[in-house]
Motif scaffolding. Structure first.
Motif, PDB file in Angstrom:
ATOM      1  N   LEU A  99       0.831  -1.211   0.000  1.00  0.00           N
ATOM      2  CA  LEU A  99       0.000   0.000   0.000  1.00  0.00           C
ATOM      3  C   LEU A  99       0.864   1.258   0.000  1.00  0.00           C
ATOM      4  O   LEU A  99       0.489   2.274  -0.601  1.00  0.00           O
ATOM      5  CB  LEU A  99      -0.931  -0.008   1.217  1.00  0.00           C
ATOM      6  CG  LEU A  99      -2.042  -1.056   1.193  1.00  0.00           C
ATOM      7  CD1 LEU A  99      -2.731  -1.137   2.552  1.00  0.00           C
ATOM      8  CD2 LEU A  99      -3.074  -0.748   0.111  1.00  0.00           C
ATOM      9  N   MET A 107       1.808   1.853  -3.486  1.00  0.00           N
ATOM     10  CA  MET A 107       0.631   2.273  -4.247  1.00  0.00           C
ATOM     11  C   MET A 107       0.254   3.719  -3.919  1.00  0.00           C
ATOM     12  O   MET A 107      -0.254   4.446  -4.772  1.00  0.00           O
ATOM     13  CB  MET A 107      -0.537   1.327  -3.965  1.00  0.00           C
ATOM     14  CG  MET A 107      -0.319  -0.062  -4.569  1.00  0.00           C
ATOM     15  SD  MET A 107      -1.407  -1.348  -3.887  1.00  0.00           S
ATOM     16  CE  MET A 107      -2.962  -0.904  -4.634  1.00  0.00           C
ATOM     17  N   SER A 166       2.274   3.939  -7.794  1.00  0.00           N
ATOM     18  CA  SER A 166       2.511   2.673  -8.479  1.00  0.00           C
ATOM     19  C   SER A 166       1.307   1.766  -8.298  1.00  0.00           C
ATOM     20  O   SER A 166       0.510   1.939  -7.371  1.00  0.00           O
ATOM     21  CB  SER A 166       3.767   1.990  -7.927  1.00  0.00           C
ATOM     22  OG  SER A 166       4.930   2.734  -8.257  1.00  0.00           O
ATOM     23  N   SER A 167       1.162   0.803  -9.167  1.00  0.00           N
ATOM     24  CA  SER A 167       0.119  -0.208  -9.061  1.00  0.00           C
ATOM     25  C   SER A 167       0.736  -1.537  -9.485  1.00  0.00           C
ATOM     26  O   SER A 167       1.876  -1.555  -9.969  1.00  0.00           O
ATOM     27  CB  SER A 167      -1.078   0.154  -9.950  1.00  0.00           C
ATOM     28  OG  SER A 167      -0.704   0.251 -11.307  1.00  0.00           O
ATOM     29  N   GLY A 169       6.099  -0.767  -9.322  1.00  0.00           N
ATOM     30  CA  GLY A 169       5.094  -1.734  -9.746  1.00  0.00           C
ATOM     31  C   GLY A 169       5.530  -3.174  -9.548  1.00  0.00           C
ATOM     32  O   GLY A 169       4.710  -4.034  -9.204  1.00  0.00           O
ATOM     33  N   VAL A 178       5.098  -4.066  -5.861  1.00  0.00           N
ATOM     34  CA  VAL A 178       3.680  -4.252  -5.532  1.00  0.00           C
ATOM     35  C   VAL A 178       3.200  -5.605  -6.056  1.00  0.00           C
ATOM     36  O   VAL A 178       2.508  -6.354  -5.350  1.00  0.00           O
ATOM     37  CB  VAL A 178       2.822  -3.118  -6.136  1.00  0.00           C
ATOM     38  CG1 VAL A 178       1.336  -3.377  -5.879  1.00  0.00           C
ATOM     39  CG2 VAL A 178       3.225  -1.764  -5.563  1.00  0.00           C
ATOM     40  N   GLU A 212      -7.678  -2.970  -2.743  1.00  0.00           N
ATOM     41  CA  GLU A 212      -7.094  -1.814  -3.412  1.00  0.00           C
ATOM     42  C   GLU A 212      -6.442  -2.225  -4.731  1.00  0.00           C
ATOM     43  O   GLU A 212      -6.552  -1.521  -5.739  1.00  0.00           O
ATOM     44  CB  GLU A 212      -6.063  -1.140  -2.499  1.00  0.00           C
ATOM     45  CG  GLU A 212      -6.637  -0.606  -1.186  1.00  0.00           C
ATOM     46  CD  GLU A 212      -7.609   0.550  -1.384  1.00  0.00           C
ATOM     47  OE1 GLU A 212      -7.184   1.709  -1.268  1.00  0.00           O
ATOM     48  OE2 GLU A 212      -8.797   0.286  -1.660  1.00  0.00           O
ATOM     49  N   ALA A 213      -5.775  -3.380  -4.727  1.00  0.00           N
ATOM     50  CA  ALA A 213      -5.144  -3.867  -5.955  1.00  0.00           C
ATOM     51  C   ALA A 213      -6.190  -4.242  -7.000  1.00  0.00           C
ATOM     52  O   ALA A 213      -6.029  -3.944  -8.193  1.00  0.00           O
ATOM     53  CB  ALA A 213      -4.255  -5.077  -5.642  1.00  0.00           C
ATOM     54  N   MET A 260      -7.643  -1.248  -8.708  1.00  0.00           N
ATOM     55  CA  MET A 260      -6.752  -0.623  -9.680  1.00  0.00           C
ATOM     56  C   MET A 260      -6.583  -1.453 -10.952  1.00  0.00           C
ATOM     57  O   MET A 260      -6.282  -0.902 -12.013  1.00  0.00           O
ATOM     58  CB  MET A 260      -5.370  -0.400  -9.059  1.00  0.00           C
ATOM     59  CG  MET A 260      -5.311   0.695  -8.017  1.00  0.00           C
ATOM     60  SD  MET A 260      -3.603   0.903  -7.396  1.00  0.00           S
ATOM     61  CE  MET A 260      -3.774   2.407  -6.421  1.00  0.00           C
ATOM     62  N   THR A 261      -6.743  -2.774 -10.851  1.00  0.00           N
ATOM     63  CA  THR A 261      -6.395  -3.650 -11.975  1.00  0.00           C
ATOM     64  C   THR A 261      -7.574  -4.398 -12.597  1.00  0.00           C
ATOM     65  O   THR A 261      -7.524  -4.744 -13.776  1.00  0.00           O
ATOM     66  CB  THR A 261      -5.374  -4.706 -11.525  1.00  0.00           C
ATOM     67  OG1 THR A 261      -5.993  -5.574 -10.562  1.00  0.00           O
ATOM     68  CG2 THR A 261      -4.129  -4.056 -10.925  1.00  0.00           C
ATOM     69  N   LEU A 304      -4.406   6.149  -3.246  1.00  0.00           N
ATOM     70  CA  LEU A 304      -5.042   4.914  -2.793  1.00  0.00           C
ATOM     71  C   LEU A 304      -6.560   5.046  -2.918  1.00  0.00           C
ATOM     72  O   LEU A 304      -7.129   6.027  -2.428  1.00  0.00           O
ATOM     73  CB  LEU A 304      -4.657   4.618  -1.342  1.00  0.00           C
ATOM     74  CG  LEU A 304      -3.286   3.989  -1.112  1.00  0.00           C
ATOM     75  CD1 LEU A 304      -2.988   3.879   0.383  1.00  0.00           C
ATOM     76  CD2 LEU A 304      -3.187   2.619  -1.770  1.00  0.00           C
TER      77      LEU A 304
END
Length: 336
Positions: A70, A73, A77-78, A85, A88, A128-129, A132-133, A331
């Motif tokens: 986190l 992120m 970055s993700s 990245g 993460v 959270e991931a 984002m994805t 975030l």
């Protein structure tokens, strides 16, 4: 976005948040930015080959690994993208690899204050991931982890150390409701009765002084658990009730201690939640609080770039970095 927001009303409530100035990013001063960059670089060097973070008895800890992910992120970055990245993505793979078929996120060999702490932070990281994805393999793990949280809420409305419907405390409860909120924000269904029961539990844990006790059975207020109590209500969609206002007033008493550099147990844990409480509150509370904790964190950073904590330095560093980067608004759970 408007359609999603409308569907969420009545579950977590409408996101009513205080005003934050347009130039909020200016709160990240050049000194703060240097501290952040040095901290991120140090933390990246601590990642283990299996993707985990943590040292000593906390080597491989899910919560420390998730908070480290986190922290990267929060810098923008993700998974697989951005300057950190790769870090993460490896941390995410580690958390997913340690999510059981039943959805429990745990590493038996790693020390923890209680496995549901790690599970809550792990589920928050997954949410959270996923937000984002939109990767389906993350959603599959996340859904199981969230279902476990829902199924293990105790009759009082909270959670505690083990994934069973037994007792509860405010500290574990905040981990779980934050994870549920993040999952809801990412599009997962969370039952209204789960959220309502949590709100009832947290409100019952408030003392007359505005702070929060550790368990319903009684006890004194303290800064870390009170910060957690305020954010638990906010995460559950309670923004304007008197319990939040009284909790914020209680926390503001500690501004003097921040400026004096006071040290006490659970320092980073307390300020991780206090910063969230003030960020969500917005307005003068945030504008006064953040510069104070920002300056104190800059002062506390070691020359090597890390922050020291009794759990492990990776934990202290991740927590400090999340706090310092809150104005970035990267975030999902902090976004306005």
């Amino acid at each position: 976005m408007k359609g999603k927001k409308a569907q969420s009303v009545g579950v977590f409530g409408e996101a009513i948040r205080g005003d934050v100035p347009d130039n909020n990013r200016e709160l990240v001063t050049p000194e703060a930015d240097r501290a952040i960059q040095n901290g991120l670089a140090w933390l990246a060097r601590q990642q283990q080959a299996d993707g985990s973070f943590g040292s000593g008895t906390y080597r491989g800890n899910i919560a420390v690994t998730s908070l480290s992910g986190l922290a990267f992120m929060a810098a923008g970055s993700s998974p697989g993208r951005g300057p950190y990245g790769a870090q993460v993505d490896k941390a995410l793979s580690y958390v997913m690899a340690n999510t059981s078929p039943a959805g429990f996120i745990a590493v038996a060999a790693a020390s923890t204050h209680g496995p549901m702490y790690s599970h809550g932070f792990g589920a928050l990281f997954l949410a959270e991931a996923y937000g984002m994805t939109r990767r389906p393999e993350i959603r599959e793990k996340l859904q199981k982890a969230i279902r476990l949280i829902i199924d293990t809420q105790n009759p009082e409305g909270g959670w505690r150390y083990q994934p069973v419907r037994a007792d509860a405390d405010i500290s574990v409860t905040i981990c779980e409701i934050n994870a549920l909120r993040a999952a809801r924000n990412a599009g997962l269904f969370i039952p209204k009765e789960t959220v309502d029961a949590c709100i009832k539990y947290v409100k019952q844990a408030q003392n007359p002084d505005g702070g929060f006790r550790y368990m319903l059975q009684g006890g004194a207020s303290a800064f870390p658990r009170s910060a957690a109590g305020v954010v638990a209500l906010q995460s559950a969609g309670v923004y304007d009730d008197k319990e939040v206002a009284e909790g914020i007033t209680y926390l503001k008493q500690f501004m003097r201690e921040i400026k004096q550099g006071s040290r006490y147990s659970h320092f980073f844990y307390g300020h991780y939640y206090a910063a969230q409480a003030m960020w969500i509150r917005g307005g003068d509370e945030w504008n006064e609080w953040f510069p104070a904790i920002r300056n104190e964190l800059i002062h506390r950073q070691s020359a090597a770039g890390y922050w020291t904590d009794s759990i492990c330095n990776e934990y202290g560093t991740a927590m400090a970095l999340i706090i310092l980067q809150m104005p970035n608004n990267f975030l999902p759970i902090f976004q306005r």
